[in-house]
Every structure is written in structure tokens, then in C-alpha cells.
Design a protein around this motif. Structure first.
Motif, PDB file in Angstrom:
ATOM      1  N   LYS A 100      -1.953   6.283   5.540  1.00 26.33           N
ATOM      2  CA  LYS A 100      -1.714   6.503   4.116  1.00 26.33           C
ATOM      3  C   LYS A 100      -0.297   6.967   3.831  1.00 26.33           C
ATOM      4  O   LYS A 100       0.056   7.181   2.662  1.00 26.33           O
ATOM      5  CB  LYS A 100      -2.714   7.520   3.569  1.00 26.33           C
ATOM      6  N   THR A 101       0.515   7.127   4.885  1.00 28.30           N
ATOM      7  CA  THR A 101       1.898   7.550   4.711  1.00 28.30           C
ATOM      8  C   THR A 101       2.809   6.659   5.560  1.00 28.30           C
ATOM      9  O   THR A 101       2.362   6.071   6.561  1.00 28.30           O
ATOM     10  CB  THR A 101       2.088   9.015   5.146  1.00 28.30           C
ATOM     11  N   THR A 156      -6.652  -4.760  -2.113  1.00 25.34           N
ATOM     12  CA  THR A 156      -6.066  -3.873  -1.109  1.00 25.34           C
ATOM     13  C   THR A 156      -5.899  -4.610   0.205  1.00 25.34           C
ATOM     14  O   THR A 156      -6.776  -5.391   0.620  1.00 25.34           O
ATOM     15  CB  THR A 156      -6.942  -2.615  -0.889  1.00 25.34           C
ATOM     16  N   ILE A 163      -5.916  10.956   6.286  1.00 27.68           N
ATOM     17  CA  ILE A 163      -5.435  10.086   7.352  1.00 27.68           C
ATOM     18  C   ILE A 163      -5.995   8.673   7.160  1.00 27.68           C
ATOM     19  O   ILE A 163      -6.838   8.443   6.294  1.00 27.68           O
ATOM     20  CB  ILE A 163      -5.843  10.619   8.744  1.00 27.68           C
ATOM     21  N   GLY A 164      -5.506   7.742   7.972  1.00 26.03           N
ATOM     22  CA  GLY A 164      -5.937   6.360   7.844  1.00 26.03           C
ATOM     23  C   GLY A 164      -4.793   5.459   7.405  1.00 26.03           C
ATOM     24  O   GLY A 164      -4.992   4.521   6.634  1.00 26.03           O
ATOM     25  N   GLU A 205       2.754   7.566   9.280  1.00 28.05           N
ATOM     26  CA  GLU A 205       1.617   7.009  10.003  1.00 28.05           C
ATOM     27  C   GLU A 205       1.843   5.542  10.346  1.00 28.05           C
ATOM     28  O   GLU A 205       1.467   5.080  11.431  1.00 28.05           O
ATOM     29  CB  GLU A 205       0.344   7.138   9.164  1.00 28.05           C
ATOM     30  N   GLU A 239       0.815  -1.224   0.000  1.00 31.03           N
ATOM     31  CA  GLU A 239       0.000   0.000   0.000  1.00 31.03           C
ATOM     32  C   GLU A 239       0.848   1.273   0.000  1.00 31.03           C
ATOM     33  O   GLU A 239       0.439   2.290  -0.567  1.00 31.03           O
ATOM     34  CB  GLU A 239      -0.927   0.000   1.222  1.00 31.03           C
ATOM     35  N   GLY A 266      -9.072   5.086   6.195  1.00 31.31           N
ATOM     36  CA  GLY A 266      -8.516   5.197   4.851  1.00 31.31           C
ATOM     37  C   GLY A 266      -9.493   4.820   3.755  1.00 31.31           C
ATOM     38  O   GLY A 266      -9.263   5.127   2.573  1.00 31.31           O
ATOM     39  N   TYR A 286      -8.677   3.051  13.228  1.00 29.33           N
ATOM     40  CA  TYR A 286      -8.061   4.208  12.572  1.00 29.33           C
ATOM     41  C   TYR A 286      -7.688   3.872  11.133  1.00 29.33           C
ATOM     42  O   TYR A 286      -7.865   4.693  10.223  1.00 29.33           O
ATOM     43  CB  TYR A 286      -6.827   4.651  13.356  1.00 29.33           C
ATOM     44  N   GLY A 287      -7.165   2.667  10.907  1.00 30.07           N
ATOM     45  CA  GLY A 287      -6.808   2.267   9.556  1.00 30.07           C
ATOM     46  C   GLY A 287      -7.995   2.220   8.627  1.00 30.07           C
ATOM     47  O   GLY A 287      -7.864   2.469   7.421  1.00 30.07           O
ATOM     48  N   ARG A 292      -5.829  -3.128   3.002  1.00 30.68           N
ATOM     49  CA  ARG A 292      -6.563  -2.370   4.012  1.00 30.68           C
ATOM     50  C   ARG A 292      -7.785  -3.123   4.538  1.00 30.68           C
ATOM     51  O   ARG A 292      -8.222  -2.903   5.670  1.00 30.68           O
ATOM     52  CB  ARG A 292      -6.984  -1.012   3.438  1.00 30.68           C
TER      53      ARG A 292
END
Length: 331
Positions: free
Chosen positions: A186-187, A253, A183-184, A190, A118, A176, A172-173, A255
């Protein structure tokens, strides 16, 4: 500390050796040698096994001896499982542990895949997570111990708190999934924070779960109960990666694994809320265990006496010491 040293050594090799395959080989060799040295120190201090002796295999050789010990282990495993069915609170805790141990194992294993797929992070960047997590776990252990002392909470209360803390991370994830939300996870930053918070939580979580299970364990059955406890841990560790892989194949994904993690943690919390530690501890202490054995008969297994447990019947029958069976052998 040994894990941190091992990871740092592997990271240093990865950064200094040009060929990736050679770096991997050298890293595996260095870490293996490091753990070998520590293992020798550990083995040198091992004490003789307490308690009744294992069944002897007199007159047997080779595979027959191995078979006797395997049968002994499987039978004891069966006895422990039956006792957990009688000790309701202890059994419920093991089921809850099955779910939340799968959750934190999945976070640890799938987190690397998430960063690579990701976030397109390099191997060296992902290796930093292996340093951040154990260091954060050490800090989190002391922080949670201080918090427990300040709040006056017992191990069960702190266990529920750390599970709620862990639940926040996949929740929190899932942010995304919302389009145009920055946020979520994505970096890479994070993900590093995610790894730090995971380590901060999971170190004390593992500690608290062992403390609670120790309170719910019958006296003189600690080894067998904690062996079953670890089997529950490793027995669920395949589920999360399998489900995460299937979800990734279906959706494209990683996620989507966060959804699975939230479900597993909610299941664990709901089951854990049914556990009464006071009643469970009283039941465990009331479970009188008596092991009997014979050294003359191969395959004769220790028997178990389970006293009345809060009004429940004994789980296994009892034969008094010296009583003879139909063949004249002493149990």
C-alpha cells in the motif's frame, strides 16, 4: 550489468531533460545505441552452426527460398512437440514452465502499472524498480547458489523453493484486500521491497528452470528443445497482462491481478510435483536421435529416430541411410 547501465542512463536522462517526450526519445536512442555496440561484439564472435546443414534451396529465389526455410522450421517445431508428448516428464515440465513463466512475466509488466495506478508513483520513482530488480537478481543468484550448496539440494529442489518464494509475493499483495490493514503493498516503500524480493527470486528461478530442462533434454536436440522452451515462455507472456487488464476493467483495481498470479503459481507447482527428474533424464538419454538430410531435394526434411523410451514406442519412423524411396531419391 548491461541492463542496469541502460536503465541508469535512461533514469539520468529523465531527470535532466525537461520535456518528457524529448527525454523519452533521447533515452530510447541512447539505450538502442548501447545495445547495438554490444551486439556488434557478440556477432563478431559467433561460431558456425554445428550439426547437419539446413535444407538447401538450389534453383529457388526470393520468396521460394524463404518459404522453404519457414516450412523447415515449422516441421521441426512439430517434431519437437511430438517428442515432448512421448517424453512425459519433459513435456510436463514445459507445461509447468508455461504457467510459472507467465506468472513472473506478469509481475514484471503489471508491477509498473500497479505503482502508477494504485500508488500514484511518478515515472522517476517507477524507474527505480528497473534498477532494483536486476541488482537484486544478481545478489539472489549467488545467495541461492550458496544455499543450494549448503543444503545439498539439486536444481529441482531449488526450483520448487524459488517458486514458493515467488508465491509469497502475490499472497502478500492480497492482504491489501483486507480493510484497515496497513500492509499489502500500500506504499511505495513496500513496492520497492516487493521488487527487490522479486528480483532476488526470479534470477535464480530462471537459472534453475534452465538447468532442470537441460537434464530432461535428449542429446543432440538441445537447440530445438530450448527453442520450444523459449516459445513456451514468450507464448504465455500475453496471458497475464490480458487477464490483469480485464480484471482491472471489471473491478477498478490492479490488485486483483494478485489472485491470478497465485492461481498460476499453484498450477505450476502442482504440475511440477509430477515431474521425476531421474526418470525424465533416463528417458531423454534413451531417446536416440538420428537426423538425415539431402542436399539435392528442396524441402526434404531431416528425419527423426526415437529409440524406445522406458517402454514407450518410437515416436517417428526411421529410414536407413541410403534407402531409396519410390522416386529413387535418397532420404
Amino acid at each position: 550489468a548491461p541492463q542496469v547501465v541502460s536503465v541508469l542512463a535512461a533514469l539520468a536522462i529523465a531527470l535532466t531533460v525537461a520535456a518528457p517526450l524529448d527525454a523519452l526519445r533521447l533515452g530510447i536512442a541512447v539505450i538502442g545505441g548501447f545495445w547495438l555496440v554490444l551486439s556488434l561484439w557478440t556477432f563478431a564472435d559467433l561460431q558456425p552452426r554445428p550439426g547437419p546443414p539446413l535444407p538447401e534451396a538450389e534453383g529457388r529465389e526470393g520468396c521460394a527460398v524463404l518459404g522453404a526455410y519457414v516450412l523447415h522450421s515449422l516441421t521441426r517445431f512439430q517434431d519437437t512437440a511430438r517428442e515432448l508428448c512421448v517424453l512425459r516428464n519433459t513435456g510436463a515440465f514445459v507445461v509447468s514452465f508455461f504457467f510459472f513463466s507467465d506468472a513472473y512475466s506478469t509481475i514484471a509488466s503489471v508491477g509498473i502499472l500497479y505503482g502508477a495506478v494504485e500508488l500514484n508513483m511518478s515515472t522517476a520513482a517507477l524507474a527505480m524498480l528497473a534498477v532494483i530488480v536486476p541488482v537484486a537478481a544478481l545478489v539472489g543468484m549467488y545467495a541461492h547458489l550458496k544455499l543450494a550448496a549448503r543444503l545439498g539440494w539439486d536444481a529441482m529442489g531449488m526450483l520448487k523453493l524459488t517458486l514458493l518464494e515467488l508465491l509469497v509475493l502475490p499472497s502478500y499483495g492480497m492482504l491489501g484486500f483486507i480493510p484497515d490493514v496497513p500492509i499489502g503493498i500500500k506504499t511505495p516503500l513496500e513496492l520497492y521491497i516487493f521488487g527487490g524480493l522479486f528480483g532476488f527470486t526470479v534470477g535464480y528461478l530462471q537459472h534453475a528452470s534452465r538447468v532442470v530442462f537441460g537434464l530432461l533434454t535428449p542429446p543432440n536436440r538441445e537447440s530445438e528443445m530450448f527453442a520450444f522452451y523459449e516459445i513456451s515462455d514468450k507464448g504465455s507472456s500475453w496471458m497475464g497482462p490480458l487477464v490483469a487488464g480485464l480484471l482491472f476493467s471489471a473491478t477498478g483495481t490492479v490488485r486483483t491481478a494478485f489472485i491470478y498470479l497465485v492461481i498460476m503459481l499453484l498450477l505450476a507447482l502442482s504440475i511440477l510435483s509430477t515431474v521425476d527428474v531421474a526418470l525424465g533424464r533416463a528417458a531423454a538419454e534413451g531417446a536416440g536421435v538420428k537426423l538425415e538430410h539431402t542436399a539435392d531435394r528442396l524441402g526434404q526434411l531431416p528425419t527423426l529416430e526415437l529409440a524406445s523410451v522406458v517402454g514407450m514406442p518410437a515416436a517417428t519412423r526411421h529410414r536407413s541411410e541410403g534407402e531409396e524411396d519410390d522416386e529413387g531419391d535418397s532420404w
